[in-house]
Design an enzyme around this catalytic site. Sequence first.
Site, PDB file in Angstrom:
ATOM      1  N   GLN A  17     -26.666 -19.885  -4.420  1.00  0.00           N
ATOM      2  CA  GLN A  17     -26.742 -21.288  -3.945  1.00  0.00           C
ATOM      3  C   GLN A  17     -27.334 -21.437  -2.564  1.00  0.00           C
ATOM      4  O   GLN A  17     -27.606 -22.394  -1.887  1.00  0.00           O
ATOM      5  CB  GLN A  17     -25.396 -21.764  -4.144  1.00  0.00           C
ATOM      6  CG  GLN A  17     -25.191 -22.294  -5.288  1.00  0.00           C
ATOM      7  CD  GLN A  17     -23.581 -22.887  -5.380  1.00  0.00           C
ATOM      8  OE1 GLN A  17     -22.624 -22.361  -5.586  1.00  0.00           O
ATOM      9  NE2 GLN A  17     -23.785 -24.292  -5.410  1.00  0.00           N
TER      10      GLN A  17
ATOM     11  N   HIS B 141     -24.033 -19.569 -11.923  1.00  0.00           N
ATOM     12  CA  HIS B 141     -24.998 -19.739 -10.836  1.00  0.00           C
ATOM     13  C   HIS B 141     -25.616 -18.439 -10.499  1.00  0.00           C
ATOM     14  O   HIS B 141     -27.007 -18.333 -10.175  1.00  0.00           O
ATOM     15  CB  HIS B 141     -24.213 -20.001  -9.626  1.00  0.00           C
ATOM     16  CG  HIS B 141     -24.048 -21.466  -9.220  1.00  0.00           C
ATOM     17  ND1 HIS B 141     -25.221 -22.284  -9.190  1.00  0.00           N
ATOM     18  CD2 HIS B 141     -22.925 -22.155  -8.927  1.00  0.00           C
ATOM     19  CE1 HIS B 141     -24.860 -23.602  -8.920  1.00  0.00           C
ATOM     20  NE2 HIS B 141     -23.488 -23.583  -8.623  1.00  0.00           N
TER      21      HIS B 141
ATOM     22  N   GLY C  94     -15.960 -23.829  -4.943  1.00  0.00           N
ATOM     23  CA  GLY C  94     -16.646 -22.245  -5.161  1.00  0.00           C
ATOM     24  C   GLY C  94     -17.943 -22.365  -4.626  1.00  0.00           C
ATOM     25  O   GLY C  94     -18.425 -23.314  -4.276  1.00  0.00           O
TER      26      GLY C  94
ATOM     27  N   CYS D 270     -21.341 -30.036  -8.500  1.00  0.00           N
ATOM     28  CA  CYS D 270     -21.870 -28.844  -8.048  1.00  0.00           C
ATOM     29  C   CYS D 270     -22.448 -29.294  -6.518  1.00  0.00           C
ATOM     30  O   CYS D 270     -23.197 -30.050  -6.618  1.00  0.00           O
ATOM     31  CB  CYS D 270     -23.016 -28.338  -8.779  1.00  0.00           C
ATOM     32  SG  CYS D 270     -23.756 -26.858  -8.300  1.00  0.00           S
ATOM     33  N   LEU D 271     -22.370 -28.418  -5.685  1.00  0.00           N
ATOM     34  CA  LEU D 271     -22.815 -28.696  -4.364  1.00  0.00           C
ATOM     35  C   LEU D 271     -24.302 -28.734  -4.402  1.00  0.00           C
ATOM     36  O   LEU D 271     -25.128 -29.115  -3.610  1.00  0.00           O
ATOM     37  CB  LEU D 271     -22.239 -27.654  -3.296  1.00  0.00           C
ATOM     38  CG  LEU D 271     -20.847 -27.743  -3.074  1.00  0.00           C
ATOM     39  CD1 LEU D 271     -20.520 -26.439  -2.155  1.00  0.00           C
ATOM     40  CD2 LEU D 271     -20.283 -28.855  -2.361  1.00  0.00           C
TER      41      LEU D 271
ATOM     42  N   HIS E  30     -18.280 -21.677 -13.996  1.00  0.00           N
ATOM     43  CA  HIS E  30     -19.495 -22.284 -13.114  1.00  0.00           C
ATOM     44  C   HIS E  30     -20.075 -21.578 -12.081  1.00  0.00           C
ATOM     45  O   HIS E  30     -21.147 -21.583 -11.957  1.00  0.00           O
ATOM     46  CB  HIS E  30     -18.752 -23.455 -12.357  1.00  0.00           C
ATOM     47  CG  HIS E  30     -19.548 -24.472 -11.613  1.00  0.00           C
ATOM     48  ND1 HIS E  30     -20.018 -25.684 -12.012  1.00  0.00           N
ATOM     49  CD2 HIS E  30     -20.271 -24.088 -10.650  1.00  0.00           C
ATOM     50  CE1 HIS E  30     -20.795 -26.392 -10.993  1.00  0.00           C
ATOM     51  NE2 HIS E  30     -21.200 -25.423 -10.374  1.00  0.00           N
ATOM     52  N   GLU E  31     -19.375 -20.706 -11.191  1.00  0.00           N
ATOM     53  CA  GLU E  31     -19.785 -19.791 -10.338  1.00  0.00           C
ATOM     54  C   GLU E  31     -20.463 -18.665 -10.896  1.00  0.00           C
ATOM     55  O   GLU E  31     -21.637 -18.225 -10.324  1.00  0.00           O
ATOM     56  CB  GLU E  31     -18.789 -19.321  -9.432  1.00  0.00           C
ATOM     57  CG  GLU E  31     -18.190 -20.460  -8.564  1.00  0.00           C
ATOM     58  CD  GLU E  31     -19.081 -21.568  -7.969  1.00  0.00           C
ATOM     59  OE1 GLU E  31     -20.165 -21.345  -7.342  1.00  0.00           O
ATOM     60  OE2 GLU E  31     -18.531 -22.538  -7.877  1.00  0.00           O
TER      61      GLU E  31
END
Length: 171
Positions: free
Chosen positions: A51, A140, A46, A94-95, A136-137
């Site tokens: 981000q 963000h 995702g 997470c990226l 999670h997304e």
Amino acid sequence: MSLLDILTFPDTFLKKTARPVEQIDGELQAIIDRMSDTMYQAPGVGLAAVQVGLDKSLLVYDVADKEDGRDLHVLINPRILAQEGQILSENEGCLSVPDFRADVTRSANILVEGVDRDGKPLRFEAEGFMAIVLQHEIDHLNGTLFIDRISALKRQLYTRRVKKYLKHQGE
Ligand code: NI
């Protein structure tokens, strides 16, 4: 197609609450394509617009098993309407939070609404891994990272490590 740079903690842009998307046009479609390429390249399951430094309420995700091929989903202006139950998201990562993983408690079932890349309204339920990824997304897009949802002690372990690393970089 050029990939987008993924911002990492402690970049303050990641604390931003994303602005709702008001117009779905060719420019936005191009951003969506670049975001999905960036997600697959990373690789991640995702990616939220915040981000990659874009102040837009927009995310892409793909939770399909690799053997089944790609199953890209785009969610614009997503909102969690209802949530219930609890699930342990083991080893969440997470990226934007490189080299760190932790268990996070998430809702087991969620009801989500938003619009797709063509502006078509969506409303669906998600459970399990898909529910975890969406929470999670969507976090963000509200300026929240998964490390904001773990114990202060565990978060400190990570933030100290990052600060130490950044200090050494500057030397
Ligand atoms: Ni993330």
